[in-house]
Structure formats: C-alpha cells, structure tokens
Motif scaffolding. Structure first.
Motif, PDB file in Angstrom:
ATOM      1  N   ILE A   9     122.196  34.443  70.636  1.00 30.58           N
ATOM      2  CA  ILE A   9     122.855  33.108  70.343  1.00 30.58           C
ATOM      3  C   ILE A   9     123.823  33.416  69.222  1.00 30.58           C
ATOM      4  N   ALA A  53     127.016  35.021  70.559  1.00 36.15           N
ATOM      5  CA  ALA A  53     127.791  34.158  71.103  1.00 36.15           C
ATOM      6  C   ALA A  53     128.434  33.113  70.047  1.00 36.15           C
ATOM      7  N   LEU A  82     127.144  27.999  74.479  1.00 42.08           N
ATOM      8  CA  LEU A  82     126.238  28.365  75.243  1.00 42.08           C
ATOM      9  C   LEU A  82     125.548  26.852  75.622  1.00 42.08           C
ATOM     10  N   SER A 128     117.650  30.751  79.187  1.00 41.25           N
ATOM     11  CA  SER A 128     118.434  31.963  78.666  1.00 41.25           C
ATOM     12  C   SER A 128     119.348  32.419  79.724  1.00 41.25           C
ATOM     13  N   GLU A 140     121.989  32.400  80.315  1.00 42.64           N
ATOM     14  CA  GLU A 140     123.620  32.883  79.871  1.00 42.64           C
ATOM     15  C   GLU A 140     123.572  34.246  78.933  1.00 42.64           C
ATOM     16  N   LEU A 141     122.243  34.212  78.465  1.00 44.41           N
ATOM     17  CA  LEU A 141     122.327  35.332  77.361  1.00 44.41           C
ATOM     18  C   LEU A 141     122.245  36.905  78.030  1.00 44.41           C
ATOM     19  N   LEU A 149     125.560  37.871  77.796  1.00 40.71           N
ATOM     20  CA  LEU A 149     125.958  38.212  76.569  1.00 40.71           C
ATOM     21  C   LEU A 149     125.352  39.454  75.977  1.00 40.71           C
ATOM     22  N   SER A 156     128.441  27.533  83.831  1.00 42.99           N
ATOM     23  CA  SER A 156     128.941  28.196  82.812  1.00 42.99           C
ATOM     24  C   SER A 156     128.946  29.551  82.890  1.00 42.99           C
ATOM     25  N   ILE A 161     131.632  32.428  81.051  1.00 51.38           N
ATOM     26  CA  ILE A 161     131.126  33.690  80.223  1.00 51.38           C
ATOM     27  C   ILE A 161     131.029  35.072  80.632  1.00 51.38           C
TER      28      ILE A 161
END
Ligand code: NFS
Ligand code: SF4
Length: 634
Positions: free
Chosen positions: A13, A16, A23, A312, A314-315, A318, A335, A339
């Motif tokens: 996080i 990001a 996020l 999580s 999206e992580l 990342l 999203s 990303i």
C-alpha cells in the motif's frame, strides 16, 4: 487506521502511494462522506420523475413523487440486491450445468466427468433412475434436470431445493409460498414487481426477496455439485496463502473471479508449457495463484496457493511480479486493468458478460478451452520478459494451510473412525459439549473494515469458546492468509475441549496432526457444502436446521450476493450475523423484520454487530441458547 490487517501487505500500500497509484482504500477516502440517503436505502432511482429521497430526520419529504414511502423504497432496493445476487449465482450454476450437458453430449472435448461416483450419487438424490444407463446419458439427464430449475413453468419446487434441505424445512418454505419453481423467473419477478407502481407492500416485497434468495441457494447447490462432477470433489489438500505465494523467479499467473471453467484448464496446461517459461528465464517455471473464489475453487481441487481475497486483489499486481491477471466473473475490481497498465502485467477477461476496458478479451469457448488457456499462458510468458526488476516487491509472508473440506471429504475422514455412522463422532462431541456449536463464516471483505480484522478477531474468540468454524469465500481467504487454517492454529487458539477433539479426530482419521480449527469448505457457492453438512447432522439428530447450535456470520459483508446468501440462510432457519448494516436503516419496519420479525416466520434472523468481540459473544450466546433448547449439557 491500518488498512489491511496484514502488516506485510501494508508495504505494498505504501509502494502504491509512492508510485501514485490509487487503490481501493484511496478511492474510498475520496468518496467520503458517503451518501447518507443511499446508506439508509431511502434513495429511489426507479423512475425518471425522481430520483427521490426521503428525509430520514422527518423534516423533509416522507414520500417520493409517486407516493412511495420509506418502507416501500427500502424494501424495493433491498430485494433488487437479492435478485442481483441470485442472478449471479444462478448464471454461474447454469454455465456449469450447460458444460455438463455438453460433456454428456460429448461435444465439450476439453472437459470430462472427473467424479462419476458423485454424478451417480446426485442422480440418485434427485430421483433419476441410473439403471443400465451409461455415464454420458446420466450426465445429460442430471444436467437437464438441473437446467429445469432455470426454466420450469409448472409449479413444482426446484429440484435442487427440494432434495437438499430437511423435509420439515421444505414444508415450511412451501407453506410460506417462497419455495420457488424457477430461479430465473424469481429474479424476473423481483424486477417486474419493483417497477414503478407495482408492489408497494414492504412485507410482500420481502417475501419475494426470500423467494429469489432461495433461488440463489438453488443456483449455488447446482454450481458446487456439478463442478465437483466436472472437476473433482475436494479432498484435504496442503497449500499456502497470502501474497508471499507469488514467486520472484516464476511466471506468475493469477486466476480471479468465480467460475472454475477456465481456471481449471489453465492449471491443466501448466505442465506442458513449463519448459517454455524456464526457457524464458523463469527458473521456477509457471506459478498459478488464486484470487477470490476462483482462487478457492482451484485451491480446494488442485492445491493452487491463494494470493488474495477480495480487498487486496489490487496488491497482487503491485508486487511487480505478476505476469497476468486472468479473470472470469464477479468481484473483479475494474481498477485492475488500469493498475496492470502501470506494470508489465497482462490483464485478460474471458467471459462475454464481463469485459473491462483496457484488458485483453480472450473469450473462453467450450470447444477451444485448451487453446484459449495455452494462449493466455504463452502471452504471460512473453510478459515475463518485460518485467521491470526495480518495481518488484513481494511480501514474504505466507501461511501454511490445509483446505479441501467438502462434505464428502469430512464424511470420508470421519468414516475411518465410525464407518457405519461417520457423523457420530461430531454429533457425540457436540452433544457432550466438547464442541459447543458451529459457526459458518462466509462473505466478503468491505473497505469500511480493516481488511480481515473482523474475521480474525471473531474467530479467535469463538475458537477459545470451543466453537468449531467452517469457512467459505473471502472469509476462508481471510483465515487462510492469517494462519488460522492449520494444525498450529488448533494448538494455539482452540479451547481445551475443542483442541482435544480436533487432535483426536486428526489422529484417528490417520493424519498425524490435529485437524485445523477452521475448515475451508470452498468458494462462496460452496456455502451449499455447509448446508449439506448441517442437513446431514440435523437428519441424524432428527431435528430441523433451526434447532442446531449453528449460526452463520459475514462480518465484512459487502456484495449483493452476500445479501442474497444471508437471506436464504435465515430462510433455512439459521441466525446470521453481519458486521455492517445493510442499506435498510431508513425503514425501521424493514430493519425490524430482518432482525426480529423473520424469527416468527422462518426461525432465522439477522444479528447486526460491528464489533467483532461483541459479535463473538452474541453468537456464543445464541449457540448456548440452542443447546439449552435441545436439552444438551450446558
Ligand atoms: Ni462471495 Fe466470492 Fe469474496 Fe464476497 Fe466476492 S469473492 S462469491 S461475493 S467478495 S466473498
Ligand atoms: Fe420517485 Fe416513485 Fe419514481 Fe422512485 S418510483 S424515483 S419514489 S417517483
């Protein structure tokens, strides 16, 4: 407030933030304050005379332009949520049933019947005569009968509802007029009766909501069991969970969504393409990881490690080490494609009804499923070559887990102790009080709660109180990631008597370690497994579901599907805890029906409690009350 319960994920996080990537938590903060009318369910956009909103403080309008009051508006909005949930699970089940039909017709060459015994057992259970029929014919007939639950026009109750619940429960639901005959028409019924100027009676609306929610249940039963036929019935399997499952030196491919039709095939092609990944420099070959319920599906059946549950997701990108994010349907944040575009990650959508701008759409077709899967894996290998080493940050943490607790696998395990009456050891231990009761944890993450916090804190308290936990969906993901699904967790968190039972059962069942204190039963559609187990226990004890010391909990509830699930669980007679208030506060009448009135009608009801420790106390108390009513030791 730390955004995710898991400290090691917090570093992503922060990453990001440094990379100026928004996020889910950032978007949430930008959205604050949330619309108070929407939160209370008293905003109506059903026709173009509005939108209308009711003043919750009583100073402004108390009726919409058409005259609909808060009760009507809240009930209409709520049952539309249930219909959307039912539609999602229904279409999931329908895709699986259609695939089974095509396997029966021998036109879906890339799929097969992996569990013929289960297919026969299902046929028997839904009253299909299998004598003298070959397996393909049985598959066709089971698929056809299941598809009838989507298309029946006679008034008979859906096959998968009739044959999966207790007799007395079925009678109750039929008596109330909520035992549906057709999943899809129950959804259409909600849409039509909530059209402007149709049903204005909140109770009548809520009853229709219960009916479509039972359609959600029916679709889940079909999804779970026909998936088992096609892909195998889960057996206990050892794996790992959390972002640490992503490997620096592998081609990492995440499968995300819900429907196992594509993800299973992707796992199938890994072996044949591994050498291509190694040749491209990925010394560890291809590493498939799971996200959300597709992740649960391939974890249970194939032991694929679980990278993330909902919040999580999206992580995973990342980490800078994800080559591809392959999605099917539901709970996929739009999203992700944006990303992914900041990284080398390829994002693939695979279903005609779920395209995302910016993603590559590579549609899955029965007849080309293997080619589709190979194509995706090869493009992921290409992406690996474009990795930016400077952007890689993979949290180290991952937990060991034991998953794969289908009802069948639990029964198999226990039959090593008592082959005649396999459920007996569980029942005896519930009756003698070593296990006080059972909580089924299900449902989502919600950005309004620190990720996984409610799940973890409630579970630890309940385990301490000697309550056994079953889990599905993102709840199961939360426990898996936070090291609560292994034998060590039993030693550390289970109360003395629960620990002794799990240790003994593990030993007698031939494992040399205690069973985990939280049994991973699968994805959200696999809540049907929890019901199957409860129905088997109820039948064995000669009671109905509402009498069992059993409660359900979705402490981080979020999606429309979760609203539908919660509703049918109450319909089956089981109390449901939710950790967040659904959008009903604008109508004290509707809120009161959900938390009180339902009890008199279906025995089940909602308990709303945001604090996890208080919630654990409340559920423990409900369990103790149920025990007392059954006259078993307090
Ligand atoms: Ni259930 Fe599974 Fe997760 Fe919630 Fe979404 S993935 S179907 S809806 S968020 S538990
Ligand atoms: Fe307003 Fe009634 Fe139209 Fe809803 S249906 S927007 S309450 S006029």
């Amino acid at each position: 407030m730390s955004k995710c319960h898991n400290l090691s994920n917090q570093c992503l996080i922060d990453k990001a933030q440094n990379e100026k990537i928004d996020l889910v938590w950032d978007r949430y903060e930008k959205m604050l304050p949330l619309c108070g009318f929407g939160e209370k369910g008293i905003c109506c956009r059903i026709c173009m005379k509005g939108p209308c909103r009711i003043d919750p403080f009583g100073n402004g309008p108390q009726e919409g332009i058409c005259g609909a009051n808060a009760d009507t508006i809240v009930a209409r909005n709520l049952v539309r949520m249930m219909a959307a949930g039912a539609a999602s699970h229904a279409s999931h089940g329908k895709e699986i049933a259609k695939t089974l039909l095509n396997v029966g017709r021998q036109t879906a060459k890339n799929y097969s019947i992996k569990d013929p015994e289960k297919l026969k057992a299902i046929a028997k259970n839904i009253n299909i005569d299998i004598e003298g029929k070959d397996i393909h014919q049985i598959a066709r007939e089971v698929a056809y009968e299941s598809l009838m639950d989507y298309s029946r026009f006679e008034e008979d109750t859906c096959t998968w509802l009739t044959n999966t619940i207790t007799k007395s429960r079925l009678e109750k639901l039929e008596g109330l007029g909520v035992a549906l005959n057709n999943i899809e028409s129950s959804v259409a019924d909600i849409m039509s009766r909530t059209h402007l100027g149709t049903d204005a009676d909140p109770i009548n609306l809520l009853l229709a909501g219960m009916k479509t929610s039972l359609g959600d249940y029916t679709g889940m039963q079909i999804s779970t069991h026909l998936s088992d036929v096609l892909f195998g019935t889960p057996e206990p399997v050892i794996s790992t969970a959390n972002l640490g499952v992503i490997k620096k030196d592998a081609v990492n491919i995440a499968v995300h969504g819900h429907n196992p039709l594509l993800s299973e095939i992707i796992v199938d092609v890994v072996d044949e393409l591994n050498h291509e990944a190694i040749a491209a420099g990925a010394t560890a070959g291809i590493n498939i990881v799971g996200v959300c319920c597709t992740g649960n599906e391939v974890l249970l059946r194939r032991g694929i490690p679980m990278a993330s549950n909902y919040l999580s997701q999206e992580l995973t990108i990342l980490t800078g080490a994800l080559e591809a994010m392959v999605v099917d349907v539901q709970c996929i944040m739009p999203s992700l494609s944006k990303i992914a575009s900041c990284y080398h990650t390829k994002m693939f959508t695979t279903m005609p009804e779920a395209k995302i701008p910016g993603a590559t759409h590579l549609e899955l077709h029965d007849e080309h499923a293997l080619e589709n899967a190979r194509d995706i894996v090869r493009q992921s290998i290409e992406a690996f070559k474009r990795r930016d080493e400077s952007k890689i940050l993979i949290p180290e943490e991952k937990s060991n887990i034991i998953a794969g607790f289908s009802t069948e696998s639990i029964v198999n395990l226990l039959s090593k102790i008592d082959s005649e009456k396999p459920l007996r050891p569980i029942i005896d231990n519930i009756v003698n009080g070593n296990i006080r009761g059972v909580v089924l944890f299900a449902g989502c993450n919600n950005v309004k709660v620190t990720q996984d916090y409610n799940f973890v804190h409630m579970a630890k308290k309940l385990l301490e109180n000697n309550i056994l936990i079953l889990a599905t969906g993102c709840g199961a993901g939360a426990f898996a990631k936070n090291s609560l699904m292994n034998s060590e967790a039993t030693k550390e968190y289970a109360g003395e008597s629960l620990k002794a039972v799990l240790t003994l059962l593990g030993k007698e069942a031939g494992l040399d370690v205690p069973l985990p204190p939280i049994l991973h039963m699968g994805s959200c559609v696999d809540n049907s497994r929890g019901v199957d187990l409860a129905v088997a226990l109820a039948n064995e004890l000669g009671v109905d579901l509402n009498q069992l010391p059993l409660v359900a909990s979705a402490p981080e509830v979020m999606s429309e599907k979760a609203i539908a699930i919660g509703t049918w669980v109450t319909g089956l007679g089981v109390p449901v805890h939710i950790g967040l208030m659904p959008p009903v506060e604008g109508s004290p009448l509707v809120a009161n029906v959900l938390t009180e009135g339902l009890k008199d009608v279906v025995d089940g009801y909602f308990i709303v409690e945001g604090d996890p420790l208080t919630a654990a106390d409340k559920l423990t108390q409900v369990i103790e009350e149920k025990r007392a009513a059954l006259n078993i030791p307090s």
